[in-house]
Write a protein that holds these residues in place. Structure first.
Motif, PDB file in Angstrom:
ATOM      1  N   ASP A   4      21.441  33.477  14.817  1.00  0.00           N
ATOM      2  CA  ASP A   4      20.591  32.406  15.322  1.00  0.00           C
ATOM      3  C   ASP A   4      19.263  32.924  15.856  1.00  0.00           C
ATOM      4  OD1 ASP A   4      22.500  30.536  14.725  1.00  0.00           O
ATOM      5  OD2 ASP A   4      23.331  30.428  16.748  1.00  0.00           O
ATOM      6  N   TRP A   5      19.203  34.235  16.215  1.00  0.00           N
ATOM      7  CA  TRP A   5      17.968  34.700  16.856  1.00  0.00           C
ATOM      8  C   TRP A   5      17.435  36.020  16.316  1.00  0.00           C
ATOM      9  CZ3 TRP A   5      18.220  38.943  20.467  1.00  0.00           C
ATOM     10  CH2 TRP A   5      19.512  39.362  20.783  1.00  0.00           C
ATOM     11  N   TRP A   6      18.152  36.674  15.360  1.00  0.00           N
ATOM     12  CA  TRP A   6      17.571  37.860  14.724  1.00  0.00           C
ATOM     13  C   TRP A   6      18.260  38.140  13.392  1.00  0.00           C
ATOM     14  CZ3 TRP A   6      20.189  42.813  14.489  1.00  0.00           C
ATOM     15  CH2 TRP A   6      21.402  42.870  15.179  1.00  0.00           C
ATOM     16  N   PRO A   7      17.542  38.761  12.436  1.00  0.00           N
ATOM     17  CA  PRO A   7      18.137  39.091  11.132  1.00  0.00           C
ATOM     18  C   PRO A   7      19.131  40.233  11.289  1.00  0.00           C
ATOM     19  CG  PRO A   7      15.893  39.938  11.264  1.00  0.00           C
ATOM     20  CD  PRO A   7      16.107  39.121  12.502  1.00  0.00           C
ATOM     21  N   CYS A   8      20.384  39.970  10.949  1.00  0.00           N
ATOM     22  CA  CYS A   8      21.455  40.918  11.265  1.00  0.00           C
ATOM     23  C   CYS A   8      22.508  40.901  10.160  1.00  0.00           C
ATOM     24  CB  CYS A   8      22.104  40.546  12.598  1.00  0.00           C
ATOM     25  SG  CYS A   8      22.885  38.911  12.582  1.00  0.00           S
ATOM     26  N   LYS A   9      23.469  41.750  10.316  1.00  0.00           N
ATOM     27  CA  LYS A   9      24.680  41.728   9.498  1.00  0.00           C
ATOM     28  C   LYS A   9      25.804  41.332  10.440  1.00  0.00           C
ATOM     29  CE  LYS A   9      27.625  44.641   6.562  1.00  0.00           C
ATOM     30  NZ  LYS A   9      27.808  45.963   5.954  1.00  0.00           N
ATOM     31  N   LEU A  40      20.575  35.145   8.840  1.00  0.00           N
ATOM     32  CA  LEU A  40      19.442  34.676   9.633  1.00  0.00           C
ATOM     33  C   LEU A  40      19.336  33.165   9.514  1.00  0.00           C
ATOM     34  CD1 LEU A  40      16.961  35.501  11.375  1.00  0.00           C
ATOM     35  CD2 LEU A  40      15.618  35.474   9.254  1.00  0.00           C
ATOM     36  N   ALA A  41      19.197  32.494  10.657  1.00  0.00           N
ATOM     37  CA  ALA A  41      19.101  31.036  10.662  1.00  0.00           C
ATOM     38  C   ALA A  41      17.878  30.575   9.880  1.00  0.00           C
ATOM     39  CB  ALA A  41      19.021  30.528  12.096  1.00  0.00           C
ATOM     40  N   ASN A  42      18.067  29.500   9.124  1.00  0.00           N
ATOM     41  CA  ASN A  42      16.969  28.961   8.316  1.00  0.00           C
ATOM     42  C   ASN A  42      15.779  28.524   9.161  1.00  0.00           C
ATOM     43  OD1 ASN A  42      18.528  29.310   6.033  1.00  0.00           O
ATOM     44  ND2 ASN A  42      19.263  27.195   6.016  1.00  0.00           N
TER      45      ASN A  42
END
Length: 647
Positions: free
Chosen positions: A176-181, A96-98
């Motif tokens: 860049d736009w959602w928490p993912c793996k 996830l982007a900071n």
């Protein structure tokens, strides 16, 4: 993915975006990508996958977002069902982007206090440990303006004064736009996507639209997708879409819906253009098996970018040219059903999708011709002397998506494999690959495809892959020939454009026009530089065409007539093949000291019909129709070919 990048235009405002596009294309503007790579080290284009996310499998995502295309912003909640791959699992990590702010993390109905963000990673310390293979879930609520990375992983523009917002996560942009793996090893089993947006807009996404929930001045679009999917193929696009459907007939089955979300100003043109997808899908269904997501849909969503992206079950389209429709649809088999397991193997996605564009022309679909398409690809590949299909440097997005190497040379690698193996073995081998239980809706590497093609054809492709996949460059051929009586002597020399490959072993087709109206193609199994061949011909050779059907990627080839030193000619000339003409059995006679290694029979068009082991001295040819054939004998002194008439 097929992409056109106009320099500096990734996030630019688009005043209008029509459906007509030229059939000539460049994947991306290389200068624009290079500038993008230099611009911000924080983009971490060398990101592969985080080792921190390797200790669990994702089973399901519920993705709930709030999107207004007028605003460059996202907020929402992502609920993830996961299963630990090791015991005493205490920390869950997401990419996830900071720059995105996490507002809360919910686990077992309680807010988790111990989570942190750093290095574009969200770390969640669970209040209690989990056992291996224990299914559990966590919900992350977050918001923010996503960073501008990659090809515009989260982008906003306008069309005819109306806002449009879309996502495009390949290769490294999902985080860049959602928490993912974000990896190429763990596909998500299924997803639900729920997007809240003002009533003026529609939302396009993966899978089937389940419902549109009215809530005051907003609607919630609920999409459901029940096939495994990698993070980079999950996408949304939001604008004031016009909507219509085409349908692909399926023999003994329900028609497949092609759902089209297009800009209203392009509706009439799009309705005419997208009928091409119906014919193209019918062709691909025949060649490679039924569309992989037939139980849901296929679709197009127009977006503000000059190319396309093969989001699973709904490709995002900058326009609707025949070429672009074919390319993105092809990805549903090659890239989505079976996904490259490494960006080093991106040609398994892009090479196949590009080659399938060409196949539509071969089968008389679209505005181009097969020969023109092949010429264009060969010229593109050979416009520079170096470059491998295999991507050794995945830190560069421009190298991963090199139009010359990953697309054109990857496509022509497949074309040469088809030539080397024959249509039957090639297409069946590809079908076996794309239907393999261990690969279907999963990931594959180049060696997986190689294995299935070897199993189907019985050929060892190690040297071919070493030369054409891992090696660089291409060959240039010099053919010299002369005729003495009924014997045609041929010498084939080869230079390579790059030192990484000293010689390309290939079956080389040459077409001969012989007196008496004989037109035959002879295939020379070219195994070493300077190789000489002796061929019995029933007349005088007039015109010679080298590789007339463009089977091989090569450049600067020459054909000259004239004598050459023929040290092995006497022995080769002493080989006898009789009777000629023949009806049933063809006898072979070799002089002392000459060893037969293999015998092959070719049709006049160059097609390999049969082959025999070196111990044979009599060939059964009675089953073949009357006409001209070439008998090829591989000996310890070289290759002998005799033109034989069957009657």
């Amino acid at each position: 993915m097929k992409k056109w990048i106009l320099a500096g235009l990734l996030l630019a405002t688009l005043n209008t975006l029509g459906t007509a596009q030229t059939e000539e294309w460049v994947c991306k503007d290389q200068e624009a990508i290079t500038a993008m790579e230099r611009g911000a080290a924080e983009r971490q284009l060398n990101f592969r996958s985080s080792a921190l996310t390797d200790d669990y499998d994702i089973k399901y995502h519920r993705l709930e977002w709030n999107i207004n295309p007028n605003n460059y912003y996202i907020s929402g909640t992502v609920t993830t069902y996961f299963m630990p791959k090791e015991a005493n699992f205490v920390a869950l990590h997401f990419d996830l982007a900071n720059t995105l702010q996490v507002n809360s993390v919910i686990f077992h109905g309680q807010e988790v206090e111990t989570y942190s963000q750093s290095n574009n990673t969200l770390t969640i310390n669970l209040p209690n440990s989990l056992s291996m293979a224990e299914l559990d879930s966590v919900s992350v609520t977050y918001e923010g303006a996503p960073p501008s990375n990659g090809f515009g992983s989260f982008a906003q523009a306008t069309h005819s004064g109306n806002p449009v917002l879309w996502t495009l996560s390949e290769p490294y942009g999902a985080r860049d736009w959602w928490p993912c793996k974000q990896d190429l090893s763990d596909k998500i089993d299924s997803i639900d996507v729920l997007v809240r947006t003002p009533v003026a807009y529609k939302v396009a996404s993966n899978g089937l639209l389940q419902e549109i929930i009215e809530d005051g001045n907003e609607h919630i679009y609920h999409w459901k997708h029940r096939y495994p999917i990698p993070a980079y193929l999950i996408a949304i696009a939001v604008t004031n879409y016009a909507e219509y459907s085409d349908f692909v007939p399926v023999e003994n089955g329900a028609p497949i819906e092609v759902l089209n979300y297009v800009f209203p100003e392009n509706l009439a043109d799009a309705q005419q253009a997208t009928t091409a997808t119906v014919e193209i899908m019918q062709l691909f269904n025949e060649l490679f098996g039924l569309y992989p997501f037939a139980e849901e849909k296929y679709g197009h969503a127009q977006f503000g970018w000059g190319g396309g992206m093969e989001h699973q079950t709904m490709s995002f389209m900058g326009g609707f040219s025949h070429l672009l429709q074919a390319h993105e649809l092809a990805h549903q088999w090659f890239g989505n059903k079976v996904t490259c397991g490494s960006w080093q193997d991106i040609w398994l996605n892009e090479g196949f999708a590009t080659y399938l564009e060409g196949l539509t022309y071969q089968y008389d679909l679209g505005p181009n011709t097969w020969n023109n398409w092949l010429s264009g690809k060969i010229n593109h590949v050979t416009s520079a002397p170096d470059g491998s299909v295999f991507v050794y440097d995945t830190s560069s997005v421009s190298r991963i998506f090199s139009s010359r190497l990953s697309y054109s040379k990857g496509a022509m690698l497949l074309h040469m494999l088809r030539w080397k193996l024959g249509d039957e073995a090639f297409f069946q081998g590809v079908r076996n690959y794309v239907d393999a239980p261990e690969l279907v809706f999963g990931y594959a590497k180049s060696e997986d495809l190689k294995g299935y093609l070897e199993a189907e054809s019985g050929q060892d492709l190690t040297e071919f892959f070493d030369d054409w996949l891992y090696g660089q460059g291409y060959p240039s051929y010099q053919m010299r020939w002369f005729q003495e009586g009924s014997t045609l002597y041929v010498r084939l020399d080869q230079q390579t454009s790059h030192a990484s490959v000293d010689f390309f072993e290939m079956p080389v087709p040459v077409r001969f026009l012989i007196s008496g109206g004989i037109d035959t193609t002879i295939v020379f199994d070219h195994t070493f530089d300077g190789q000489q061949f002796a061929i019995e011909v029933p007349g005088n050779v007039g015109i010679v065409y080298f590789d007339p059907e463009q089977r091989i990627v090569s450049r600067n080839n020459s054909v000259t007539q004239g004598q050459f030193t023929n040290t092995e000619g006497a022995l080769l000339e002493a080989v006898q093949v009789f009777p000629n003409p023949v009806q049933d059995k063809l006898n072979l006679s070799l002089p002392a000291g000459t060893t037969l290694e293999q015998a092959r029979l070719y049709h006049a068009n160059g097609q390999l019909l049969a082959q025999w082991a070196g111990t044979v001295r009599q060939l059964e040819v009675g089953q073949w129709p009357n006409g001209a054939y070439t008998v090829e004998l591989q000996t310890n002194y070289g290759v002998v070919r005799r033109l034989v008439m069957k009657q």
